[in-house]
Design a protein around this motif. Structure first.
Motif, short mmCIF file in Angstrom:
data_model
loop_
_atom_site.label_atom_id
_atom_site.label_comp_id
_atom_site.label_asym_id
_atom_site.label_seq_id
_atom_site.Cartn_x
_atom_site.Cartn_y
_atom_site.Cartn_z
N PRO A 2 12.04 55.81 55.36
CA PRO A 2 11.87 55.20 56.69
C PRO A 2 10.98 56.07 57.58
O PRO A 2 11.02 57.31 57.53
N PHE A 3 10.16 55.40 58.36
CA PHE A 3 9.28 56.10 59.29
C PHE A 3 9.88 55.99 60.69
O PHE A 3 10.07 54.90 61.21
N ASP A 4 10.16 57.13 61.27
CA ASP A 4 10.61 57.10 62.65
C ASP A 4 9.42 57.39 63.56
O ASP A 4 8.30 57.65 63.11
N HIS A 5 9.66 57.33 64.83
CA HIS A 5 8.59 57.48 65.81
C HIS A 5 7.91 58.83 65.73
O HIS A 5 6.68 58.94 65.78
N ASP A 6 8.68 59.89 65.59
CA ASP A 6 8.11 61.24 65.54
C ASP A 6 7.21 61.44 64.32
O ASP A 6 6.17 62.10 64.41
N THR A 7 7.59 60.86 63.19
CA THR A 7 6.76 60.97 61.99
C THR A 7 5.43 60.26 62.18
O THR A 7 4.37 60.79 61.83
#
Length: 57
Positions: A2-7
């Motif tokens: 999963p890609f979060d905002h920070d990544t």
């Protein structure tokens, strides 16, 4: 994965940095390429020519 905002922000900042560096290098190569010298000399001469710098009557 999963890609979060920070990544995504970190990836976009890194990609943007390398993209701008690559574009800057490309512009410098184009500017200093020997076959472009005549084109830039003509543009410099045209920009400062006094032929067109007359009052309009």
């Amino acid at each position: 994965m999963p890609f979060d905002h920070d990544t995504l922000v970190g990836f976009s900042k890194s990609f943007g940095l390398f993209y701008l560096i690559a574009m800057s290098i490309g512009v410098l190569i184009y500017t200093f390429w020997p076959s472009n010298q005549k084109r830039f000399q003509q543009a410099a001469k045209d920009a400062i020519s006094n032929e067109d710098d007359k009052p309009w009557h």
